[in-house]
Enzyme design. Structure first.
Site, PDB file in Angstrom:
ATOM      1  N   HIS A   1      -1.497   6.042  -6.796  1.00 35.32           N
ATOM      2  CA  HIS A   1      -2.249   5.728  -5.577  1.00 35.32           C
ATOM      3  C   HIS A   1      -2.521   6.982  -4.751  1.00 35.32           C
ATOM      4  O   HIS A   1      -3.446   7.008  -3.931  1.00 35.32           O
ATOM      5  CB  HIS A   1      -1.491   4.690  -4.741  1.00 35.32           C
ATOM      6  CG  HIS A   1      -2.351   3.964  -3.751  1.00 35.32           C
ATOM      7  ND1 HIS A   1      -3.342   3.081  -4.122  1.00 35.32           N
ATOM      8  CD2 HIS A   1      -2.380   4.001  -2.399  1.00 35.32           C
ATOM      9  CE1 HIS A   1      -3.947   2.596  -3.046  1.00 35.32           C
ATOM     10  NE2 HIS A   1      -3.381   3.153  -1.984  1.00 35.32           N
TER      11      HIS A   1
ATOM     12  N   ARG B   1      -6.004   8.292  -4.888  1.00 30.39           N
ATOM     13  CA  ARG B   1      -6.931   7.635  -3.951  1.00 30.39           C
ATOM     14  C   ARG B   1      -6.818   8.274  -2.567  1.00 30.39           C
ATOM     15  O   ARG B   1      -7.826   8.562  -1.914  1.00 30.39           O
ATOM     16  CB  ARG B   1      -6.620   6.142  -3.910  1.00 30.39           C
ATOM     17  CG  ARG B   1      -7.462   5.318  -2.935  1.00 30.39           C
ATOM     18  CD  ARG B   1      -7.121   3.846  -3.148  1.00 30.39           C
ATOM     19  NE  ARG B   1      -7.454   3.007  -2.017  1.00 30.39           N
ATOM     20  CZ  ARG B   1      -8.649   2.432  -1.818  1.00 30.39           C
ATOM     21  NH1 ARG B   1      -9.629   2.643  -2.670  1.00 30.39           N
ATOM     22  NH2 ARG B   1      -8.858   1.657  -0.780  1.00 30.39           N
TER      23      ARG B   1
ATOM     24  N   TYR C   1      -6.390   8.987   7.575  1.00 31.30           N
ATOM     25  CA  TYR C   1      -6.667  10.272   6.910  1.00 31.30           C
ATOM     26  C   TYR C   1      -7.034  11.365   7.902  1.00 31.30           C
ATOM     27  O   TYR C   1      -6.984  12.545   7.559  1.00 31.30           O
ATOM     28  CB  TYR C   1      -7.768  10.091   5.851  1.00 31.30           C
ATOM     29  CG  TYR C   1      -7.348   9.127   4.771  1.00 31.30           C
ATOM     30  CD1 TYR C   1      -6.343   9.460   3.862  1.00 31.30           C
ATOM     31  CD2 TYR C   1      -7.917   7.862   4.676  1.00 31.30           C
ATOM     32  CE1 TYR C   1      -5.932   8.562   2.895  1.00 31.30           C
ATOM     33  CE2 TYR C   1      -7.506   6.963   3.703  1.00 31.30           C
ATOM     34  CZ  TYR C   1      -6.510   7.322   2.825  1.00 31.30           C
ATOM     35  OH  TYR C   1      -6.089   6.417   1.865  1.00 31.30           O
TER      36      TYR C   1
END
Length: 278
Positions: free
Chosen positions: A223, A226, A258
């Site tokens: 993950h 991603r 992010y």
């Protein structure tokens, strides 16, 4: 499957829950029932509280897992049985706000370069290049690769939603090389024995083996590719709204995590100490 679980499955389908969520909810109610050795409709609010407490304190399950179990049990009582178990009296686990661990571009490059198995390289390249969840990679079909428009069609993703993501030029080259050698006929990455899609666990192991081979000691998983996709796009100046659409996030607040991982603007801030002499 008992009649009650059959009814629960029907309720989940009628509510439009994805197949993955249906399986997760049904499994959680089965585990709840098996824990007490009783049919779940016989269990009380106190039993629910004790079960969730046991899951946290004894089994040491993650916040996400316990909160999903909570939602599964709540759905069973309130929707399938049409009973009010007053779940408001049972608090959800407060999820710790941890930042995801991200790989640098050099680390991603190293992982891909050191993956010698062509099929494994195609899987990891596609995961990173399009920012896919591991379940989405498992369920890709050949027909989902749209080289004419340079995009990948993701079906029935989280929240039962379809979306498109990027098909990078380098990704397409790897996929074409992979296709020539393996010649898949339906699923893009099938199990070679059963021809069914590869399991999530298989792809997770592919990543772990590649990570170890690259000598990366960060606590990362498949993950993390991603997370890295999103962070690298943001650092290169891509608007957060576009990244939200590529990732398939319903709420932009989910994508905004992010922002905390990019240091481009923060590093341009001058410490007040350095301005004292001005």
């Amino acid at each position: 499957m008992s009649k009650l679980l059959e009814k629960m499955k029907m309720d989940l389908v009628l509510r439009g829950y994805s197949k993955n969520t249906q399986k997760t909810y049904l499994d959680n109610v089965k585990h709840f029932s098996n824990h007490y050795g009783k049919s779940p409709e016989l269990l009380s609010e106190e039993d629910i509280r004790d079960y969730l407490f046991h899951s946290i304190s004894v089994r040491k399950l993650s916040c996400s897992f316990v909160n999903t179990a909570y939602s599964s049990i709540k759905f069973f009582f309130e929707t399938t049985l049409n009973r009010d178990r007053n779940m408001k009296n049972i608090p959800r686990v407060k999820k710790a706000k941890k930042l995801p661990v991200v790989l640098s571009k050099d680390e991603v490059k190293s992982i891909l370069a050191l993956t010698s198995n062509l099929k494994h390289k195609a899987i990891l390249t596609t995961t990173y290049s399009a920012g896919l969840r591991v379940s989405e990679v498992c369920n890709l079909k050949i027909s989902d690769i749209d080289s004419g428009n340079m995009q990948i069609h993701i079906h029935d993703a989280k929240g039962n939603k379809d979306r498109y993501s990027l098909l990078g030029k380098a990704n397409l080259l790897v996929l074409r090389e992979y296709f020539k050698v393996y010649r898949p006929s339906d699923w893009l990455f099938p199990n070679e024995l059963t021809l069914a899609p590869l399991s999530v666990r298989t792809i997770q192991k592919v990543f772990q083996d590649a990570k170890d081979k690259a000598g990366i000691i960060k606590d990362v998983s498949i993950h993390s590719l991603r997370h890295s996709f999103a962070t690298h796009l943001l650092k290169s100046g891509v608007d957060l709204v576009y990244i939200q659409k590529l990732l398939g996030h319903t709420n932009i607040q989910t994508t905004s995590i992010y922002l905390h991982l990019t240091s481009k603007d923060i590093l341009n801030i001058i410490s007040p100490l350095d301005t004292l002499g001005e």
